[in-house]
Design a protein around this motif. Sequence first.
Motif, PDB file in Angstrom:
ATOM      1  N   PRO A  22       1.565   2.177 -11.981  1.00  0.00           N
ATOM      2  CA  PRO A  22       1.995   2.083 -10.580  1.00  0.00           C
ATOM      3  C   PRO A  22       0.879   1.620  -9.646  1.00  0.00           C
ATOM      4  CG  PRO A  22       2.752   4.142 -11.567  1.00  0.00           C
ATOM      5  CD  PRO A  22       1.821   3.521 -12.553  1.00  0.00           C
ATOM      6  N   ALA A  23      -0.334   2.128  -9.818  1.00  0.00           N
ATOM      7  CA  ALA A  23      -1.437   1.802  -8.916  1.00  0.00           C
ATOM      8  C   ALA A  23      -2.464   0.929  -9.628  1.00  0.00           C
ATOM      9  CB  ALA A  23      -2.107   3.070  -8.404  1.00  0.00           C
TER      10      ALA A  23
ATOM     11  N   MET B  90       0.841  -1.197   0.000  1.00  0.00           N
ATOM     12  CA  MET B  90       0.000   0.000   0.000  1.00  0.00           C
ATOM     13  C   MET B  90       0.876   1.247   0.000  1.00  0.00           C
ATOM     14  SD  MET B  90      -3.098  -1.064  -0.081  1.00  0.00           S
ATOM     15  CE  MET B  90      -3.963   0.469   0.300  1.00  0.00           C
ATOM     16  N   GLY B  91       0.370   2.283  -0.632  1.00  0.00           N
ATOM     17  CA  GLY B  91       1.091   3.549  -0.657  1.00  0.00           C
ATOM     18  C   GLY B  91       0.131   4.716  -0.783  1.00  0.00           C
ATOM     19  N   PHE B  92       0.628   5.893  -0.421  1.00  0.00           N
ATOM     20  CA  PHE B  92      -0.181   7.103  -0.528  1.00  0.00           C
ATOM     21  C   PHE B  92       0.429   8.011  -1.580  1.00  0.00           C
ATOM     22  CE2 PHE B  92      -1.046  11.560   0.826  1.00  0.00           C
ATOM     23  CZ  PHE B  92      -2.413  11.545   0.583  1.00  0.00           C
ATOM     24  N   ASN B  93      -0.390   8.375  -2.581  1.00  0.00           N
ATOM     25  CA  ASN B  93       0.033   9.280  -3.638  1.00  0.00           C
ATOM     26  C   ASN B  93      -0.324  10.702  -3.195  1.00  0.00           C
ATOM     27  OD1 ASN B  93       0.132  10.908  -6.005  1.00  0.00           O
ATOM     28  ND2 ASN B  93      -0.135   9.088  -7.297  1.00  0.00           N
TER      29      ASN B  93
ATOM     30  N   HIS C 185      -3.314   0.576  -3.940  1.00  0.00           N
ATOM     31  CA  HIS C 185      -2.802  -0.793  -3.935  1.00  0.00           C
ATOM     32  C   HIS C 185      -1.789  -0.886  -5.081  1.00  0.00           C
ATOM     33  CE1 HIS C 185      -6.229  -1.658  -1.368  1.00  0.00           C
ATOM     34  NE2 HIS C 185      -5.855  -2.922  -1.232  1.00  0.00           N
ATOM     35  N   ARG C 186      -0.598  -1.360  -4.791  1.00  0.00           N
ATOM     36  CA  ARG C 186       0.459  -1.445  -5.803  1.00  0.00           C
ATOM     37  C   ARG C 186       1.025  -2.862  -5.845  1.00  0.00           C
ATOM     38  NH1 ARG C 186       3.473   3.954  -3.370  1.00  0.00           N
ATOM     39  NH2 ARG C 186       1.899   5.487  -4.057  1.00  0.00           N
ATOM     40  N   CYS C 187       1.300  -3.336  -7.060  1.00  0.00           N
ATOM     41  CA  CYS C 187       1.873  -4.673  -7.233  1.00  0.00           C
ATOM     42  C   CYS C 187       3.386  -4.567  -7.343  1.00  0.00           C
ATOM     43  CB  CYS C 187       1.290  -5.353  -8.471  1.00  0.00           C
ATOM     44  SG  CYS C 187       1.946  -7.026  -8.739  1.00  0.00           S
ATOM     45  N   ASN C 188       4.089  -5.306  -6.497  1.00  0.00           N
ATOM     46  CA  ASN C 188       5.554  -5.283  -6.513  1.00  0.00           C
ATOM     47  C   ASN C 188       6.139  -5.975  -7.738  1.00  0.00           C
ATOM     48  OD1 ASN C 188       5.845  -3.923  -4.054  1.00  0.00           O
ATOM     49  ND2 ASN C 188       5.616  -5.830  -2.879  1.00  0.00           N
ATOM     50  N   ARG C 189       5.313  -6.699  -8.482  1.00  0.00           N
ATOM     51  CA  ARG C 189       5.818  -7.417  -9.653  1.00  0.00           C
ATOM     52  C   ARG C 189       5.595  -6.618 -10.937  1.00  0.00           C
ATOM     53  NH1 ARG C 189       3.866 -11.772 -11.321  1.00  0.00           N
ATOM     54  NH2 ARG C 189       5.771 -12.927 -11.779  1.00  0.00           N
ATOM     55  N   ARG C 190       5.245  -5.356 -10.801  1.00  0.00           N
ATOM     56  CA  ARG C 190       5.105  -4.519 -12.000  1.00  0.00           C
ATOM     57  C   ARG C 190       6.434  -4.469 -12.728  1.00  0.00           C
ATOM     58  NH1 ARG C 190       5.297   1.252 -13.306  1.00  0.00           N
ATOM     59  NH2 ARG C 190       6.138   1.669 -11.232  1.00  0.00           N
ATOM     60  N   GLY C 191       6.395  -4.807 -14.023  1.00  0.00           N
ATOM     61  CA  GLY C 191       7.620  -4.865 -14.807  1.00  0.00           C
ATOM     62  C   GLY C 191       8.410  -6.144 -14.596  1.00  0.00           C
TER      63      GLY C 191
END
Length: 852
Positions: A347-348, A322-325, A333-339
Amino acid sequence: MQIEGLETQPYMLESLPDSFRYDRRIEAYGHNCGVEAEGGVFRSADTIVVDGGRPEYGTPSPVQPDLSFETLADAPIEQLEILVASFEKWVDEHWEETALLRRKEENGWDDRMMDEALGEAQKAHLEALRIRNGVDLLRRNDDLRRAFKLMNEAMKHSATKVDGQLKYEGWRSFQIAFLLSTISSVLRDDEGDDFVDTVWFATGGGKTETYLGLLVTAALYERIKGRKTGVTAWSRFPLRMLSMQQTQRFANALAGAELVRQREEIPGAYISLGYFVGRESTPNRLAKRPKSGEPDFNDPDMPGRYKVLLQCPFCKHDSLEMGFNRELVKLEHRCNRRGKGCPWKMPALPFYVVDDEIFRFLPTVVIGTLDKAALMGFQASIAGFFAPPNGFCSSIGHGHVYAGRASKKNGCLVWDCEAPVKPLIQPAHWYGLTMRLQDEVHLLRDSLGAVDSHYESLMDHVQQAFPGGARCKVIASSATLSGHDRQVGVLFNRPGRVFPLQGVVSGESFWSSQPDPGKNPGQLLRRYVAVAPRGVTHEFVSDRTVEALQRGVLRLTKEPEVVCTEAGIDVVHASRLVSFYGVNVVYGNTVRDVEAIRRSLEGQVDVGQLSLNAVTLTGNTSFAEVRKVLNRLEEPEPAYADRIHAVAASSMLSHGVDVERFNIMVIHGLPLTTAEFIQTTARVGRTYPGLVYVLHRMSRERDAASFRQFVPYVKQGDRFVEPVPVTRRSRRVLDLTLPGLAEARRLLVHERTADKALTMIQQYTAFLDAEGMSPQSELEELLQALGFTNEDDHVLRRHVMQWLELWEYSLRNPAPNIVFPSKVLPHGRAPMQSLRDVEPSAPIHTGGFDRD
């Protein structure tokens, strides 16, 4: 005790009416004991055991259609034609009048039962006609057929596990038939939208996936036709806390839809999901200067507390953070496997959990709790669910804007934004819900159902109030049928119909059959054991039951060869047996019961060297704790001693929680309603045979009666479901809902007409005067919305009129320091904050006492 050689006559279940589908005979009653009856021999037993078979899904036709996702995504019409033709033939054979007359003679039906059967036959033919019309519509409409095919690709993605294997490869026949029977509603111009279509099937049969298929079809069809954004469907659940697993299913299906949308280069915003629940679970808003108790964006741990998804819906890995923009004021909600293998490139994730974000971005589907409808009485931004917002913010990433306020001059919900407002990005008619989905509709009863009925009418009214607006389709699901038509009529002010229609014989239909586990043990779904404790407390019996179950599993871990040999099972299955039968669910009717059960499990259950690990799942359990427990249950620790052994649970577990390892349950006193009994026991045995111990409180007449007729209570459970007590014609309920209804008219209807804020009394009265509005005109609008148009509604009409006249007087004669219309509502009542706020609350102060 055994008795034989006597001429006997069976009892008749007086609590159930005659029906051509069911047998009401009971061979014998047991008082404080069970009775085994076979071939004229009666013997007493300590318990009553009832075995339920696992339904066999499929059609009785010799030619089976291929309903796999892959086939229907490629060439659906041929396979759907096979399904429909087979069903039409089956209806003609089984519901033809000659066949029914033959059954009448064989089974001794009276004329009333025959008339009932003929009425059901007419419904069966209409059901076949609706399914046929669905296939014809797909054949004629190229865009709808394309959306249907892409939906099957999306559902295949939803059913795919992280390792690429499919949890299920296609549809059950009843699922695709329901989709066909309602697919015309996707077009937004179907006269059948006046009906509430309820999908009814045994719990665990796949109701959620059934209406997910319809919902995804609608979302893709609307993108194809030019709808770029807006809420296609709002799915509402009656519990206070929504199941994370239910939410994950929605997210997986919509992620599949978004992937095919991108591949096909269909224009529009991301197909997205909004999680719309109470503030105890997710924030209503993120404040720039948070007050005490509000989520603080400066707290690095704050985002993690609102993680809802269990896995990335695109790659299916447990790789979320989780992160705050800060720039866009978004909780992400962000996926650590992006890319790194995840097909989602941004990103989100397209998943929103904050109310303000849902209003800004209007996700394609909103899933949430029933209570959020109360926002209509005090939150102007919810207008975007039913009608076009006021515009689009010119700042990139800010989204839709609504009526301006002192702190939000341009109507943008982002902190301090004063950017110019741009026109909407699509025609106004594309805004507004296409569908409302109501899950577990049978739970909308008593005061909750009565209050909700007014807000259901309010939603229809607001959506029809803007030019070109039309009320949306209502889809429902239910595990029970008792009193369905009346309840639906009260709740939604529309006629209802149920799919699928039951067969001529109970448990047998075109869509499924009920096997006899006595003849085929491999088809055992669930074994129910009724226990009547005598001379001991329920807590004692519950603890000894769990103790015996756990000792048996512990012995299996230590002596797998011996135990498996005794059971006649290959020892290679030992570890799986430990996993699937090593967790005991102990169900309590109230949170207080559950807490007592948890304490008793931890202090009174002796499993030798094993320290029993017990957890609690109730509506009061925090989101973080629920997520932690579900993760441990889905991926148990390697050592049995470290795993969860017992779960003390309330009704929170009864809806949408599917854990493959839940296969043994102890019920601490019969649930308060038969519907709850059906829903609760359905949590076990979803994949493997389940065992349910029902501990009856024999001092209670209802429990004692259930014990005496436990066999039909289980086998004909749906007929024992109490008719839902609900009414919309109550002055007491009107007192509760009128403030919200009137304020919703001001915020969601009149502000749109005025095209400006009407937040001050002076502004509002000036608008009313300019439009020539009066209490009489408001009365007619409210009565029409609520459906109070009959001659015998004169008492309610007078009640509403008196309320409106009092409000009008207060608006015209406010106290000097009162400036807001909401502050002069009659009798000091504000709009309901929750649909459950039916009783006045009182503060409880805990300070000031000497604890010593």
